[in-house]
Design a protein around this motif. Structure first.
Motif, PDB file in Angstrom:
ATOM      1  N   ASN A 185      41.295  36.460  41.935  1.00  0.00           N
ATOM      2  CA  ASN A 185      40.889  37.755  41.392  1.00  0.00           C
ATOM      3  C   ASN A 185      40.298  38.651  42.479  1.00  0.00           C
ATOM      4  N   THR A 232      43.105  39.984  44.632  1.00  0.00           N
ATOM      5  CA  THR A 232      43.846  41.036  43.927  1.00  0.00           C
ATOM      6  C   THR A 232      43.086  42.358  44.009  1.00  0.00           C
ATOM      7  N   ALA A 240      48.411  43.255  32.741  1.00  0.00           N
ATOM      8  CA  ALA A 240      48.204  41.806  32.749  1.00  0.00           C
ATOM      9  C   ALA A 240      46.720  41.456  32.789  1.00  0.00           C
ATOM     10  N   HIS A 241      45.882  42.409  33.242  1.00  0.00           N
ATOM     11  CA  HIS A 241      44.440  42.140  33.335  1.00  0.00           C
ATOM     12  C   HIS A 241      43.677  42.635  32.108  1.00  0.00           C
ATOM     13  N   HIS A 242      44.081  43.773  31.551  1.00  0.00           N
ATOM     14  CA  HIS A 242      43.390  44.264  30.348  1.00  0.00           C
ATOM     15  C   HIS A 242      44.238  45.351  29.685  1.00  0.00           C
ATOM     16  N   ALA A 247      43.248  37.912  34.711  1.00  0.00           N
ATOM     17  CA  ALA A 247      44.511  38.105  33.983  1.00  0.00           C
ATOM     18  C   ALA A 247      44.702  36.931  33.028  1.00  0.00           C
ATOM     19  N   ASP A 276      47.971  38.255  28.170  1.00  0.00           N
ATOM     20  CA  ASP A 276      48.244  39.608  28.678  1.00  0.00           C
ATOM     21  C   ASP A 276      49.302  39.583  29.781  1.00  0.00           C
ATOM     22  N   ARG A 277      49.281  38.517  30.587  1.00  0.00           N
ATOM     23  CA  ARG A 277      50.282  38.435  31.655  1.00  0.00           C
ATOM     24  C   ARG A 277      51.674  38.232  31.057  1.00  0.00           C
ATOM     25  N   LEU A 283      53.140  44.144  40.089  1.00  0.00           N
ATOM     26  CA  LEU A 283      53.139  42.851  39.391  1.00  0.00           C
ATOM     27  C   LEU A 283      54.173  41.923  40.015  1.00  0.00           C
TER      28      LEU A 283
END
Ligand code: SF4
Length: 325
Positions: free
Chosen positions: A168, A171, A205-207, A245, A249-250, A311
Motif C-alpha cells: 500500500n 502504491t 479497487a481501493h474505494h 484494496a 473492490d479489486r 491498474l
C-alpha cells in the motif's frame, strides 16, 4: 496519457537510524533490512536525524513527549528525561521548516516508530510528574512534516515489515510521484482529469464510493481555481489509496476492464477470463494471474482509455517488492 512507473529511483525521506547509522540517543541504530535491501531498489533514500541535526549529539540523554495535563487539548512538548528544563519542541519543528525546501522533491517518508521526534502515531506520552498517560502521541518532527506536506505518503519503519502495508505504501508513493511528473505546476484542469482517468480503475479497487465522489467533483472542475483543484484532487487520491484494496473492490475493477475488452475476445477467451477473475475473487488465484491475461489481450483494444489504466501497470508485488524474508 501513458504514465510510466519507476522511470528512476524515487526520492524518499527516512529516519537515519533505520539506515543502520548509529545516531540514536544510546549511539545505536535500528537498521531496517526491508528498507536498505528491498525498498532501496526503487527508492533513493534521503536520511535525516532531527535530534542530531538540532545539536543534541551522540550519545545523548533521551527525550520524551510530555503533556501539560491529561485534558485532550493540552500542549505536548519534547522534554529531556534527565533534565526536564531541556525543551526541544521548537528546535525540532524549526528543523522541519528548515529542511522543507529540500524535502519538496521527496515522494514519501519512512519514520521510526515510538520516537518522540519521528514517531508517526502511538508514541508514549507522559505527564510532568513522570507518569505515562497514553500512547496517543506523534513525534514533534513528524507532526510538523505532516503539517507541511499534508498529502505526502508516510509510513513507519516497523509496519513496512508487513507485505500488505508495504504494498500500500509503494502504491501511494508511486501515485504521488506520478502526480508531480504528469500534473506538475502550474496545475491545469485537463491534466488533472487525464490523471484521474488513468488512475480510475486502480482507485475503484481501493474505494468505490470515494472514487465515484471524486468523479463527481471533477465533473465540476470549472468551479475551482486550478491550484485549489489540484490540491483537492491530490488529497482525495491519496486518501482513497490509503484504503487497502479489498478483494471485492479489486474484482469489481477487473470486471470493468473485462467489460472493455469483451468485444475483442472470442467466446472461449471470454469464458477463460471470467473464470480467472472468479478464481481471484474466491482467493484461488493471485491478482497477477488476472493482470497478465488482461495485458495479453490489451493490444486488441483501440481505446486509449483502457491502455492508460494504471491498474494494469506492473504492481509492487510483480516488481518483487512485497515478498521479503
Ligand atoms: S528516531 Fe529519528 S531522531 Fe531518533 S535516532 Fe532515529 S532518526 Fe534520529
Amino acid at each position: 496519457m501513458k504514465i510510466e512507473l519507476l522511470v528512476r529511483r524515487i526520492p524518499v525521506g527516512i529516519s537515519q537510524c533505520a539506515m543502520g547509522d548509529p545516531v540514536r540517543y544510546n549511539a545505536g541504530h535500528k537498521h531496517s533490512k526491508v528498507c536498505t535491501e528491498l525498498l532501496s531498489r526503487c527508492f533513493e533514500f534521503v536520511p535525516l536525524c532531527p535530534e542530531v541535526a538540532i545539536g543534541l549529539g551522540v550519545p545523548r540523554d533521551p527525550i520524551r513527549l510530555v503533556k501539560d495535563d491529561s485534558s485532550p487539548d493540552a500542549a505536548v512538548r519534547a522534554l529531556g528525561v534527565v533534565d526536564e528544563s531541556l525543551d526541544v519542541t521548537r528546535p525540532l519543528r524549526a528543523y522541519a521548516d528548515q529542511v522543507a525546501p529540500r524535502l519538496q522533491s521527496v515522494r514519501g517518508y519512512i519514520l521510526m516508530q515510538n520516537s518522540p521526534s519521528c514517531g508517526l502515531a502511538g508514541v508514549r506520552r507522559y505527564l510532568p510528574n513522570g507518569h505515562g498517560i497514553d500512547s496517543g502521541g506523534t513525534g514533534v518532527f513528524a507532526q510538523r512534516l505532516r503539517e507541511l506536506f499534508p498529502h505526502l505518503p508516510m509510513e513507519e519503519v516497523g509496519r513496512l515489515n508487513n507485505s500488505e502495508i508495504r504494498e500500500n505504501f509503494l502504491t501511494r508513493v508511486f501515485a504521488y510521484d506520478a502526480w508531480f511528473r504528469y500534473v506538475g505546476e502550474p496545475v491545469g484542469p485537463a491534466r488533472v482529469i487525464e490523471f484521474f482517468t488513468a488512475y480510475k480503475y486502480l482507485l475503484l479497487a481501493h474505494h468505490q464510493h470515494k472514487t465515484r465522489e471524486l468523479g463527481q467533483l471533477l465533473a465540476n472542475v470549472g468551479a475551482l481555481e486550478p491550484n485549489q483543484l489540484g490540491l483537492s484532487v491530490l488529497g482525495h487520491i491519496m486518501d482513497i489509496l490509503s484504503h487497502p484494496a479489498s478483494r471485492k473492490d479489486r474484482t469489481n475493477a477487473l470486471m470493468h476492464v473485462q467489460g472493455h475488452l469483451k468485444h475483442y475476445l472470442n467466446r472461449s477467451e471470454r469464458a477463460e477470463l471470467t473464470r480467472l477473475i472468479d478464481d481471484y475473487r474466491q482467493g484461488l488465484k493471485p491478482v497477477s494471474a488476472v493482470l497478465t491475461l488482461l495485458r495479453h489481450y490489451l493490444p486488441r483494444s483501440p481505446h486509449q482509455f483502457i491502455h492508460s489504466q494504471l491498474l494494469l501497470a506492473a504492481e509492487p508485488a510483480e516488481l518483487g517488492l512485497c515478498d521479503f524474508h
